[in-house]
Write an enzyme that holds these catalytic residues in place. Structure first.
Site, short mmCIF file in Angstrom:
data_model
loop_
_atom_site.label_atom_id
_atom_site.label_comp_id
_atom_site.label_asym_id
_atom_site.label_seq_id
_atom_site.Cartn_x
_atom_site.Cartn_y
_atom_site.Cartn_z
N ASN A 190 42.25 46.61 37.28
CA ASN A 190 43.48 47.32 37.61
C ASN A 190 43.86 48.31 36.51
OD1 ASN A 190 44.27 46.51 40.18
ND2 ASN A 190 45.29 44.66 39.44
N GLU A 226 44.39 37.52 42.48
CA GLU A 226 42.99 37.86 42.74
C GLU A 226 42.16 36.63 43.07
OE1 GLU A 226 43.33 37.29 38.24
OE2 GLU A 226 44.56 38.05 39.89
#
Length: 321
Positions: A190, A226
């Site tokens: 990210n 995640e």
């Protein structure tokens, strides 16, 4: 309304209806009334009705009130006490037409009340109505159980399915396996590529996991952030580890660039697998299975990530690798 004349919320399969009456003649009347449109199951006493309901999970139950041994009220109470059958709609069928019986039936949790001798047209209409309501409720419920980002099951659905599958595995001494899948170094992904790319990566991982499932009973869920969970009924430890290894191999094949991953230049995952099998042991619980999978995921990360580790639940605090 669909092209086949079925309401839109109905499944493509035939709805499953359980008929319960201790009089064979009455069962035959109900069977002839509903045959052709539904997949029908029959029971002639209360204990059998509960057993068939647990095994077949019908969409609707037509239940005689007055039966020898366990009557309809006792059957309904047993059904409501089991998580697998608690939400199945029940229509009481009885020769008693007084208001007290009708009121008691509805208070007990029945959705409707049909008087004998039955009117076939009325029975068909009420069965269709309550199946439509049931399937509409199922549809709304399913939408509430989907993860909005990835399209797989959400944590709420996973928790409910785990409880159901654990209870079934305990009852039948069946195998049940669970995988926890974590995207390696996702924060670094990210940070490098941005959250929009991260969201797309999670969607692709979810799709990859779904493609690896072999049966309709297998469940892929977004467990949080995640991390994903795969619930695998009737799956032993060897099969669970094999699936975990296939997932470890399949995710990098998508070739999602991840230059912040020290393990590989593409996105990878680590997997922890846990299995319960055989007769129930003291201290076993779904929480213990989940904890064991989490411990195996930690082990996979500790050993360098992009790998799978597995264990079998044995007794509290003890597992075999």
């Amino acid at each position: 309304m669909s092209a086949r004349g079925r309401p839109e919320a109905w499944p493509a399969r035939k709805p499953r209806v359980l008929l319960v009456d201790d009089q064979p003649m009455q069962l035959q009347v109900l069977y002839r009334t509903l045959a052709g449109d539904y997949q029908l199951f029959m029971a002639t006493h209360g204990e059998q009705a509960v057993q068939v309901a647990l095994e077949q999970l019908p969409d609707l139950i037509l239940l005689d009130v007055v039966m020898e041994g366990m009557d309809g009220f006792a059957v309904l109470q047993r059904l409501r006490a089991q998580p697998q059958t608690a939400s199945i709609p029940v229509i009481f069928v009885t020769a008693h037409s007084d208001h007290d019986i009708e009121s008691r039936s509805l208070d007990a949790g029945a959705v409707d009340f049909i008087i004998k001798p039955i009117n076939p047209a009325v029975v068909r209409a009420r069965v269709r109505t309550h199946l439509t309501l049931k399937f509409q409720s199922d549809l709304l419920r399913s939408l509430a159980f989907i993860d909005g980002l990835t399209g797989v099951a959400n944590r709420r659905q996973f928790d409910e399915r785990l409880a159901l599958e654990w209870a079934r595995a305990q009852r039948h001494s069946a195998a049940l396996s669970l995988l926890l899948v974590d995207v390696d170094f996702f924060k670094a992904y990210n940070d490098r590529y941005g959250h929009q790319a991260g969201d797309d990566a999670l969607r692709r991982v979810a799709a990859c996991l779904s493609e690896q499932m072999r049966r309709a009973t297998d469940l892929v869920a977004r467990y949080g952030g995640e991390e994903f969970a795969c619930l695998l009924p009737d799956t032993d430890g060897h099969a669970a580890l094999a699936l975990a290894q296939r997932i470890v191999e399949a995710v990098p094949l998508m070739a999602i660039a991840h230059l912040g991953n020290p393990v590989a230049p593409v996105l990878s995952v680590s997997v922890g697998a846990a299995t319960r099998c055989g007769a129930a042991q003291p201290g076993w619980s779904s929480a213990a299975l989940l904890g064991l999978a989490d411990a195996q995921l930690y082990q996979a990360k500790h050993l360098g990530r992009a790998r799978a580790c597995a264990a079998v639940l044995e007794s509290p605090g003890v597992s075999s690798n």
